[in-house]
Design an enzyme around this catalytic site. Structure first.
Site, PDB file in Angstrom:
ATOM      1  CG  ASP A  98      -1.738   1.147   1.305  1.00  0.00           C
ATOM      2  OD1 ASP A  98      -2.216   1.721   0.442  1.00  0.00           O
ATOM      3  OD2 ASP A  98      -2.007   1.715   2.502  1.00  0.00           O
ATOM      4  CG  ASP A 100      -1.915   7.423   0.300  1.00  0.00           C
ATOM      5  OD1 ASP A 100      -1.136   7.970  -0.055  1.00  0.00           O
ATOM      6  OD2 ASP A 100      -3.250   7.402  -0.223  1.00  0.00           O
ATOM      7  NE  ARG A 143     -11.625   9.390   0.399  1.00  0.00           N
ATOM      8  CZ  ARG A 143     -10.681   8.295   0.349  1.00  0.00           C
ATOM      9  NH1 ARG A 143      -9.534   8.504   0.989  1.00  0.00           N
ATOM     10  NH2 ARG A 143     -10.636   7.362  -0.288  1.00  0.00           N
ATOM     11  CB  SER A 187      -2.169   2.880  -3.888  1.00  0.00           C
ATOM     12  OG  SER A 187      -2.572   4.017  -3.152  1.00  0.00           O
ATOM     13  N   GLY A 188      -5.223   2.768  -3.443  1.00  0.00           N
ATOM     14  CA  GLY A 188      -6.560   3.124  -3.591  1.00  0.00           C
ATOM     15  C   GLY A 188      -6.320   4.769  -3.860  1.00  0.00           C
TER      16      GLY A 188
END
Length: 314
Positions: A98, A100, A143, A187-188
């Site tokens: 990942d 973040d 977001r 990653s998102g």
């Protein structure tokens, strides 16, 4: 300029045993100041964007975590890996990280939102997404809708905010690559923001699986590419299954801090999940991990022990 106009209380950089921090920002660009009087651990979100660019703020955050992370490790029996866990880790043909709060010390979308003036409300959605209390796609849509970053916003943000690489990750990636273990970033977050991080870690673009911000021909925000598997809940597991199918990996490990990383461990997906709690410790996620670590040095040392037969005490 930047984080340079910052005054530090004498207690601002205490020994790791201290838990009281007093920090004040006197930058004229921040007339209300960034004042932190907090018992326990300061967070990067406490500071204005100017202060967060200061090297000593980063150093403070690392040092402030030391005591807290040591106590966090003691809470989880899985902070001591079993022989089976070590065997899988040391024999993995690929490791997916990942980004973040794992490879980097911040949450990219939160930092971009702060840069665009919507930091606090976006950070609340991020916390909900990482804890698993809302679906990832719901949180991502919400977001982005709050601040709708333009191409110019993203470009300016990247120019003024170099990656805050987590201590130890570069050594770990290099160690894995030396051992011919393939390394991926799953990653998102967004490709546009992850590309500079991959460059620092010498990870090729084709080994990045992430979302993509979309803009029109005038640079206005359009949304994100919904065809990317990481744009929805379960997306990391889907991406990792795809990686395994394409390359034929028999053993693959996922390293991350959140619910979307944990759910990547499933049949056909990641064979093991290592929870990294050195930036954000999420107890419910840590408790479900195969191995919980707060320092990447633990992972490096375990590989060194396998390669040299010498035990490393940290």
């Amino acid at each position: 300029g930047g984080g340079g106009d910052v005054e530090m209380h004498p207690l601002a950089l205490p020994a790791a045993s201290s838990s009281v921090y007093f920090i004040s920002c006197s930058s004229p660009r921040h007339p209300h100041g960034c004042l932190l009087r907090r018992i326990a651990l300061p967070s990067s979100s406490t500071f204005c964007s100017s202060c967060r660019s200061s090297p000593w703020i980063v150093a403070l955050l690392v040092r402030a975590k030391e005591k807290t992370m040591l106590s966090s490790s003691a809470q989880f029996p899985n902070s001591s890996p079993s022989e089976d866990v070590l065997r899988i880790w040391r024999s993995a043909e690929a490791v997916c990280f990942d980004v973040d709060s794992t490879v980097c010390m911040d949450e990219g979308i939160d930092e971009l939102a702060t840069f665009c003036g919507a930091g606090e409300v976006v950070a609340a959605w991020t916390s909900s997404a990482m804890s698993g209390s809302v679906t990832f796609e719901e949180a991502l849509n919400a977001r982005l809708a709050l601040f709708k970053p333009s191409y110019s916003d993203v470009k300016s943000f990247l120019a003024s905010n170099p990656p805050k690489i987590t201590p130890g990750i570069k050594d770990l990636v290099q160690k894995l690559q030396i051992r011919n273990t393939d390394v991926y970033l799953v990653s998102g977050g967004f490709r546009q923001m992850i590309a500079p991080i991959a460059t620092v870690l010498e990870i090729p673009e084709e080994k990045i699986f992430a979302n993509k911000l979309l803009f029109d021909n005038k640079g206005h925000f359009l949304g994100f590419d919904v065809d990317e598997p990481t744009s929805r809940s379960g997306g990391k597991a889907t991406a990792i299954s795809l990686i395994k199918q394409i390359h034929g990996y028999k053993m693959l490990v996922m390293v991350g801090d959140g619910a979307t990383d944990l759910e990547a461990r499933r049949p056909g997906g990641a064979d093991m999940f290592i929870c990294y709690g050195g930036v954000q410790c999420r107890p419910t996620i840590a408790a479900e991990a195969d191995w919980f670590v707060t320092s990447f040095n633990d992972l490096v040392n375990s590989l060194d022990e396998a390669d040299t037969g010498i035990s490393f005490i940290t």
